[in-house]
Design a protein around this motif. Structure first.
Motif, PDB file in Angstrom:
ATOM      1  N   GLN A   1       9.289 -25.674  -5.597  1.00  0.00           N
ATOM      2  CA  GLN A   1       9.603 -24.445  -6.328  1.00  0.00           C
ATOM      3  C   GLN A   1      11.093 -24.138  -6.217  1.00  0.00           C
ATOM      4  OE1 GLN A   1       7.942 -20.882  -4.396  1.00  0.00           O
ATOM      5  NE2 GLN A   1       7.047 -22.286  -2.914  1.00  0.00           N
TER       6      GLN A   1
ATOM      7  N   PHE B   1      20.221 -16.209   2.604  1.00  0.00           N
ATOM      8  CA  PHE B   1      21.485 -15.659   3.079  1.00  0.00           C
ATOM      9  C   PHE B   1      22.407 -16.824   3.409  1.00  0.00           C
ATOM     10  CE2 PHE B   1      19.776 -16.798   7.125  1.00  0.00           C
ATOM     11  CZ  PHE B   1      18.460 -16.354   7.114  1.00  0.00           C
TER      12      PHE B   1
ATOM     13  N   THR C   1      14.607 -25.262   5.659  1.00  0.00           N
ATOM     14  CA  THR C   1      14.745 -23.849   5.323  1.00  0.00           C
ATOM     15  C   THR C   1      13.589 -23.058   5.934  1.00  0.00           C
ATOM     16  OG1 THR C   1      14.831 -22.194   3.574  1.00  0.00           O
ATOM     17  CG2 THR C   1      13.642 -24.199   3.055  1.00  0.00           C
TER      18      THR C   1
ATOM     19  N   PHE D   1      12.949 -20.006   4.700  1.00  0.00           N
ATOM     20  CA  PHE D   1      12.589 -18.999   3.690  1.00  0.00           C
ATOM     21  C   PHE D   1      12.366 -19.699   2.354  1.00  0.00           C
ATOM     22  CE2 PHE D   1      15.222 -17.167   6.865  1.00  0.00           C
ATOM     23  CZ  PHE D   1      14.624 -15.961   7.164  1.00  0.00           C
ATOM     24  N   VAL D   2      11.133 -19.801   1.947  1.00  0.00           N
ATOM     25  CA  VAL D   2      10.859 -20.448   0.666  1.00  0.00           C
ATOM     26  C   VAL D   2      10.235 -19.413  -0.251  1.00  0.00           C
ATOM     27  CG1 VAL D   2       9.613 -22.278  -0.493  1.00  0.00           C
ATOM     28  CG2 VAL D   2      10.537 -22.662   1.788  1.00  0.00           C
ATOM     29  N   GLY D   3      10.655 -19.395  -1.496  1.00  0.00           N
ATOM     30  CA  GLY D   3      10.040 -18.477  -2.456  1.00  0.00           C
ATOM     31  C   GLY D   3      11.087 -17.618  -3.090  1.00  0.00           C
TER      32      GLY D   3
ATOM     33  N   TYR E   1      14.323 -28.017   1.801  1.00  0.00           N
ATOM     34  CA  TYR E   1      14.844 -27.910   0.433  1.00  0.00           C
ATOM     35  C   TYR E   1      15.526 -29.202   0.016  1.00  0.00           C
ATOM     36  CZ  TYR E   1      19.597 -27.286   2.246  1.00  0.00           C
ATOM     37  OH  TYR E   1      20.800 -27.477   2.869  1.00  0.00           O
TER      38      TYR E   1
ATOM     39  N   ILE F   1      18.476 -26.204  -6.644  1.00  0.00           N
ATOM     40  CA  ILE F   1      17.834 -26.289  -5.326  1.00  0.00           C
ATOM     41  C   ILE F   1      16.346 -26.015  -5.488  1.00  0.00           C
ATOM     42  CG2 ILE F   1      17.903 -25.570  -2.915  1.00  0.00           C
ATOM     43  CD1 ILE F   1      20.613 -24.326  -3.400  1.00  0.00           C
ATOM     44  N   ASN F   2      15.542 -26.927  -4.995  1.00  0.00           N
ATOM     45  CA  ASN F   2      14.084 -26.742  -4.967  1.00  0.00           C
ATOM     46  C   ASN F   2      13.617 -26.848  -3.522  1.00  0.00           C
ATOM     47  OD1 ASN F   2      13.305 -26.550  -7.823  1.00  0.00           O
ATOM     48  ND2 ASN F   2      14.243 -28.578  -7.919  1.00  0.00           N
ATOM     49  N   ALA F   3      12.462 -26.252  -3.277  1.00  0.00           N
ATOM     50  CA  ALA F   3      11.972 -26.292  -1.898  1.00  0.00           C
ATOM     51  C   ALA F   3      10.468 -26.513  -1.855  1.00  0.00           C
ATOM     52  CB  ALA F   3      12.325 -24.997  -1.186  1.00  0.00           C
ATOM     53  N   ILE F   4      10.051 -27.108  -0.779  1.00  0.00           N
ATOM     54  CA  ILE F   4       8.627 -27.311  -0.507  1.00  0.00           C
ATOM     55  C   ILE F   4       8.305 -26.505   0.750  1.00  0.00           C
ATOM     56  CG2 ILE F   4       6.931 -28.991   0.345  1.00  0.00           C
ATOM     57  CD1 ILE F   4       7.413 -29.525  -2.540  1.00  0.00           C
TER      58      ILE F   4
ATOM     59  N   ASP G   1      10.175 -33.615  -9.072  1.00  0.00           N
ATOM     60  CA  ASP G   1      10.399 -32.699  -7.943  1.00  0.00           C
ATOM     61  C   ASP G   1       9.093 -32.340  -7.252  1.00  0.00           C
ATOM     62  OD1 ASP G   1      13.218 -32.212  -7.516  1.00  0.00           O
ATOM     63  OD2 ASP G   1      13.209 -31.459  -9.558  1.00  0.00           O
TER      64      ASP G   1
ATOM     65  N   PRO H   1      18.661 -20.500   6.108  1.00  0.00           N
ATOM     66  CA  PRO H   1      18.426 -19.731   4.886  1.00  0.00           C
ATOM     67  C   PRO H   1      17.669 -20.541   3.829  1.00  0.00           C
ATOM     68  CG  PRO H   1      20.693 -20.442   4.967  1.00  0.00           C
ATOM     69  CD  PRO H   1      20.089 -20.832   6.269  1.00  0.00           C
TER      70      PRO H   1
END
Lengths: 253, 294
Positions: free
Chosen positions: A6, A12, B32, B34-36, B48, B55-58, B119, B294
């Motif tokens: 996503q 931050f 990371t 913090f995802v979302g 990420y 930037i995408n993250a799982i 992705d 982050p």
């Protein structure tokens, strides 16, 4: 079993960015000098500096031993010859001033930055000061760990105004209220923390307390202020208590 | 079908730079907390992938690891370390080994493939380990359209109140195997052998404050322990080698023939060679315990 990634927006700044920002606030122009030195000094120069410094320290220690021998009258002619060699070596050694200046500044940065990083870690997972209008009240005898909370919050992007704790509650035009002091209870030393608790109850903004751990687990344990803070937290209010427990840092609430 | 043995390579240092290039684009991986997008300050742990400016993250929480692999959610509270291995033949594919921890007693290891094409992260295995994972190294086969199977060998080390040491995990289409190859709390059975693994008496703290997986004298180490020796000793490599040498000597003297046994020596060597090769081509990321990401 595929899962789609996503879109991600960093919540931050990175710890490295925070540290750079904090060091800049603390040292001002000296930080620019530090950065300049850091980018120009080569690993070879650092190695040479460290080995020379080690050699100098060894020589000084040997000279001290020789002086002791002389004082006791046990120095032999060979000891005097060795000492002459030491003196010659000592004259030939010199420390690179540029590298020495770099290490002096590095020492100046490392301690406070390490403390700042620990303080930041205690709140950042739930509280991001970036662009928040913060009013910060310093109590009396603030623990060393929390003496620089204002600059730590500034380095994280907070717009911080420091007020005397007696003025707590006189201005409502701030997002968050933060108190840095010894304790939350005992009205002689922290007579105005009630006002912050009332703020936590009545407003959506954050209320943070940076406090010494001992009162929290000793004489404040049964006091109304702490109980109120715990009740507010249980009700979902944005209230946090951060302490310097066990010599480190942690969240009490 | 016989395959060529993996060449044994010399290791000098492991790469810790998480930057790669794929299709001429810079790619960066990172941890990371913090995802979302909508709840960006809500802690949700994951990794990420930055592709140029995107930037995408799982998030670990979004992976099917709890129902499919029966992992306890708390075992993978935080990612502590990752090994990222770019497919030399398909630069858009990255095999990832993830070492997670509860920050309490136990942890987890996960493995899978991240594809830049869509992705996505295809999780291949996830299993609990009885310690907070502070170091991970291993190898996974890259996806192959002709063979829909995955083989993997992973070493994970760490400490926690449920255990400490190094575990070896292997997975293939027919079974998974997981075992302690060095159990810190059950040591001292054979001091000579242990000296091959640890020069100094190891402690739980060695893992906690260690730098993750490193190379020392051409050997993979974690927490001051020699991973490769721990593996060899746990698989009785040296006993088998001695037996084989004795048998070979006897059979050669008697019949001028080779010993019919191999005692799986080649399997052990091949596993280590594969892991060393993958490690030499990978990048390793380790969390700084004092930071949140982050």
């Amino acid at each position: 079993m595929k899962v789609l990634a996503q879109p991600h927006t960093p919540a931050f700044q990175t710890p490295e960015q925070f540290l750079a920002s904090y060091a800049k606030i603390l040292l001002g122009k000296e930080y620019e000098t530090y950065q300049e030195l850091k980018s120009t000094i080569t690993p070879q120069e650092i190695n040479l500096y460290e080995s020379t410094k080690k050699k100098l320290n060894e020589l000084k220690s040997e000279i001290f031993q020789f002086t002791l021998k002389v004082t006791r009258g046990s120095a032999t002619p060979d000891d005097y010859i060795t000492q002459q060699e030491r003196d010659t070596t000592l004259k030939s050694l010199s420390l690179d001033e540029k590298v020495a200046a770099f290490f002096t500044l590095k020492d100046k940065i490392d301690g406070p930055c390490s403390n700042g990083s620990h303080v930041r870690k205690s709140y950042i997972t739930e509280y991001n000061p970036k662009d928040r209008k913060i009013i910060l009240y310093y109590g009396e005898n603030v623990p060393n760990t929390f003496k620089n909370v204002a600059n730590i919050l500034r380095a994280d992007g907070g717009i911080v105004k420091v007020w005397n704790y007696e003025d707590i509650g006189t201005d409502e035009h701030f997002d968050d209220r933060i108190y840095s002091g010894v304790e939350i209870c005992n009205r002689d030393q922290a007579p105005h923390t009630w006002k912050l608790l009332r703020h936590a109850k009545e407003h959506d903004g954050f209320t943070l307390f940076f406090l010494d751990s001992t009162p929290l687990v000793q004489h404040c344990r049964e006091d109304e202020e702490l109980k109120t803070a715990q009740e507010l937290k249980a009700k979902g209010k944005k209230i946090m208590i951060i302490t310097n427990q066990y010599g480190g840092l942690g969240r009490f609430l | 079908m016989t395959t060529e043995p993996t060449p044994v390579i010399t290791l000098e240092k492991l790469c810790t730079n998480p930057n790669f290039i794929a299709n001429n684009l810079p790619i960066k991986f990172g941890i990371t907390d913090f995802v979302g997008e909508t709840e960006k300050y809500r802690p949700k742990r994951g990794f990420y992938v930055q592709k140029d400016q995107t930037i995408n993250a799982i998030a670990l929480e979004d992976l099917p690891i709890y129902h499919e692999f029966h992992l306890q959610p708390t075992s993978a509270n935080y990612i502590h370390c990752m090994q990222i291995h770019q497919n030399p033949k398909q630069p858009n594919q990255f095999n990832m080994l993830i070492g997670a921890m509860s920050w309490c007693c136990d942890g987890a290891i996960l493995g899978g493939t991240y594809s830049l094409d869509d992705d996505s992260f295809d999780v291949k295995f996830a299993t609990r380990v009885p310690f907070n994972t502070y170091a991970i190294v291993g190898e996974l086969t890259f996806p192959d359209p002709e063979h829909n199977s995955i083989l993997g060998h992973v070493f994970a080390s760490g400490s926690g109140c449920h255990g400490a040491g190094i575990q070896y995990f292997t997975t293939n289409p027919s079974y998974n195997k997981q075992e302690f190859i060095y159990d810190l709390h059950k040591l001292n059975s054979n001091l000579d052998k242990n000296q091959r693994i640890a020069k100094h008496k190891p402690s739980d703290q060695c893992f906690l404050y260690g730098p993750g997986v490193i190379v020392e004298n051409n050997t993979l180490m974690a927490g001051g322990l020699n991973i490769e020796e721990a593996f060899k000793i746990s698989q009785e490599y040296y006993e088998h080698r001695d037996l084989l040498e004795t048998e070979q000597l006897e059979t050669e003297q008697k019949q001028d023939q080779k010993s019919p046994h191999t005692y799986a020596l080649e399997d052990i060597e091949e596993t280590l060679a594969k892991i060393r090769l993958a490690a030499s081509q990978s990048s390793f990321i380790t969390r700084n315990l004092h930071e949140v990401y982050p």
